[in-house]
Design a protein around this motif. Sequence first.
Motif, PDB file in Angstrom:
ATOM      1  N   ARG A   1       0.830  -1.207   0.000  1.00 45.02           N
ATOM      2  CA  ARG A   1       0.000   0.000   0.000  1.00 45.02           C
ATOM      3  C   ARG A   1       0.866   1.261   0.000  1.00 45.02           C
ATOM      4  O   ARG A   1       0.571   2.225  -0.716  1.00 45.02           O
ATOM      5  CB  ARG A   1      -0.955   0.003   1.199  1.00 45.02           C
ATOM      6  CG  ARG A   1      -2.048  -1.053   1.095  1.00 45.02           C
ATOM      7  CD  ARG A   1      -3.156  -0.863   2.128  1.00 45.02           C
ATOM      8  NE  ARG A   1      -2.693  -0.563   3.463  1.00 45.02           N
ATOM      9  CZ  ARG A   1      -2.325  -1.470   4.373  1.00 45.02           C
ATOM     10  NH1 ARG A   1      -2.362  -2.747   4.082  1.00 45.02           N
ATOM     11  NH2 ARG A   1      -1.929  -1.098   5.584  1.00 45.02           N
ATOM     12  N   GLU A   2       1.952   1.234   0.772  1.00 49.23           N
ATOM     13  CA  GLU A   2       2.848   2.395   0.818  1.00 49.23           C
ATOM     14  C   GLU A   2       3.559   2.602  -0.523  1.00 49.23           C
ATOM     15  O   GLU A   2       3.727   3.736  -0.976  1.00 49.23           O
ATOM     16  CB  GLU A   2       3.867   2.241   1.949  1.00 49.23           C
ATOM     17  CG  GLU A   2       3.243   2.417   3.317  1.00 49.23           C
ATOM     18  CD  GLU A   2       4.218   2.127   4.456  1.00 49.23           C
ATOM     19  OE1 GLU A   2       5.343   1.629   4.199  1.00 49.23           O
ATOM     20  OE2 GLU A   2       3.835   2.407   5.613  1.00 49.23           O
ATOM     21  N   ALA A   3       3.970   1.511  -1.168  1.00 49.71           N
ATOM     22  CA  ALA A   3       4.632   1.622  -2.478  1.00 49.71           C
ATOM     23  C   ALA A   3       3.655   2.189  -3.515  1.00 49.71           C
ATOM     24  O   ALA A   3       4.037   3.039  -4.333  1.00 49.71           O
ATOM     25  CB  ALA A   3       5.158   0.260  -2.924  1.00 49.71           C
ATOM     26  N   CYS A   4       2.420   1.749  -3.468  1.00 43.74           N
ATOM     27  CA  CYS A   4       1.400   2.297  -4.377  1.00 43.74           C
ATOM     28  C   CYS A   4       1.178   3.777  -4.091  1.00 43.74           C
ATOM     29  O   CYS A   4       1.038   4.586  -5.017  1.00 43.74           O
ATOM     30  CB  CYS A   4       0.090   1.532  -4.238  1.00 43.74           C
ATOM     31  SG  CYS A   4       0.153  -0.149  -4.892  1.00 43.74           S
ATOM     32  N   GLY A   5       1.155   4.134  -2.817  1.00 45.83           N
ATOM     33  CA  GLY A   5       0.993   5.533  -2.429  1.00 45.83           C
ATOM     34  C   GLY A   5       2.138   6.394  -2.931  1.00 45.83           C
ATOM     35  O   GLY A   5       1.933   7.510  -3.413  1.00 45.83           O
ATOM     36  N   ARG A   6       3.364   5.884  -2.847  1.00 47.15           N
ATOM     37  CA  ARG A   6       4.518   6.639  -3.354  1.00 47.15           C
ATOM     38  C   ARG A   6       4.424   6.807  -4.872  1.00 47.15           C
ATOM     39  O   ARG A   6       4.721   7.869  -5.402  1.00 47.15           O
ATOM     40  CB  ARG A   6       5.831   5.936  -2.979  1.00 47.15           C
ATOM     41  CG  ARG A   6       6.231   6.159  -1.535  1.00 47.15           C
ATOM     42  CD  ARG A   6       7.645   5.679  -1.257  1.00 47.15           C
ATOM     43  NE  ARG A   6       7.849   4.261  -1.536  1.00 47.15           N
ATOM     44  CZ  ARG A   6       7.560   3.271  -0.683  1.00 47.15           C
ATOM     45  NH1 ARG A   6       7.069   3.554   0.510  1.00 47.15           N
ATOM     46  NH2 ARG A   6       7.773   2.017  -1.014  1.00 47.15           N
ATOM     47  N   TRP A   7       3.993   5.747  -5.549  1.00 45.92           N
ATOM     48  CA  TRP A   7       3.821   5.820  -7.008  1.00 45.92           C
ATOM     49  C   TRP A   7       2.812   6.918  -7.350  1.00 45.92           C
ATOM     50  O   TRP A   7       3.049   7.748  -8.215  1.00 45.92           O
ATOM     51  CB  TRP A   7       3.353   4.462  -7.539  1.00 45.92           C
ATOM     52  CG  TRP A   7       3.078   4.435  -9.001  1.00 45.92           C
ATOM     53  CD1 TRP A   7       3.988   4.191 -10.000  1.00 45.92           C
ATOM     54  CD2 TRP A   7       1.824   4.653  -9.652  1.00 45.92           C
ATOM     55  NE1 TRP A   7       3.368   4.253 -11.222  1.00 45.92           N
ATOM     56  CE2 TRP A   7       2.034   4.541 -11.037  1.00 45.92           C
ATOM     57  CE3 TRP A   7       0.537   4.937  -9.196  1.00 45.92           C
ATOM     58  CZ2 TRP A   7       1.018   4.689 -11.972  1.00 45.92           C
ATOM     59  CZ3 TRP A   7      -0.472   5.096 -10.118  1.00 45.92           C
ATOM     60  CH2 TRP A   7      -0.238   4.972 -11.500  1.00 45.92           C
ATOM     61  N   TRP A   8       1.678   6.915  -6.653  1.00 45.95           N
ATOM     62  CA  TRP A   8       0.615   7.892  -6.901  1.00 45.95           C
ATOM     63  C   TRP A   8       1.086   9.312  -6.583  1.00 45.95           C
ATOM     64  O   TRP A   8       0.884  10.229  -7.370  1.00 45.95           O
ATOM     65  CB  TRP A   8      -0.617   7.538  -6.073  1.00 45.95           C
ATOM     66  CG  TRP A   8      -1.775   8.470  -6.239  1.00 45.95           C
ATOM     67  CD1 TRP A   8      -2.233   9.377  -5.327  1.00 45.95           C
ATOM     68  CD2 TRP A   8      -2.645   8.586  -7.366  1.00 45.95           C
ATOM     69  NE1 TRP A   8      -3.325  10.043  -5.817  1.00 45.95           N
ATOM     70  CE2 TRP A   8      -3.604   9.575  -7.077  1.00 45.95           C
ATOM     71  CE3 TRP A   8      -2.720   7.942  -8.606  1.00 45.95           C
ATOM     72  CZ2 TRP A   8      -4.613   9.944  -7.958  1.00 45.95           C
ATOM     73  CZ3 TRP A   8      -3.723   8.314  -9.490  1.00 45.95           C
ATOM     74  CH2 TRP A   8      -4.646   9.303  -9.164  1.00 45.95           C
TER      75      TRP A   8
END
Length: 151
Positions: free
Chosen positions: A124-131
């Motif tokens: 979830r954190e990696a997706c958040g950083r991507w976004w």
Amino acid sequence: MNRILKKLRKRYRSILQQNPVMIQPVTSGNSSDPWRCELCGSRHVYYRAWVDGNTDQVCSIDDDRDDLWCDGCEDHTYQIRESELMKETINPWWDNETTIEDREKMTGLAQKDFDPKEDYRAFREACGRWWNAKTNEEKIEVWRLATRSES
């Protein structure tokens, strides 16, 4: 003389109603908070205005939906500031409406590649950083493509 002016006004008003002048909102081209289409996020939005034929001054601007246009939708749509679109539509969509599968497709990441501890928090954190690394323009494009395919 007064009768002639009334006839001319009536004539030009009729012409403008048949062929309205479409202009973009009056803001600098590099506005930090541009107008966008509420439906597709496009910046190619226009509104109809009454312009004084002698001075080229904008006399009045209607905010009726029929006087607003989006080239992206090719339809009359409402316009919204980019900041409002991001706050009210784009970011809530990302936070609340995207599934794990959606995020895997968009980011290229796979949840199975992350540690399942803490309910895949690292994923979830990696997706958040991507976004969060995306510009508003890129986020709107991701949203537009994802929601268009849902329809």
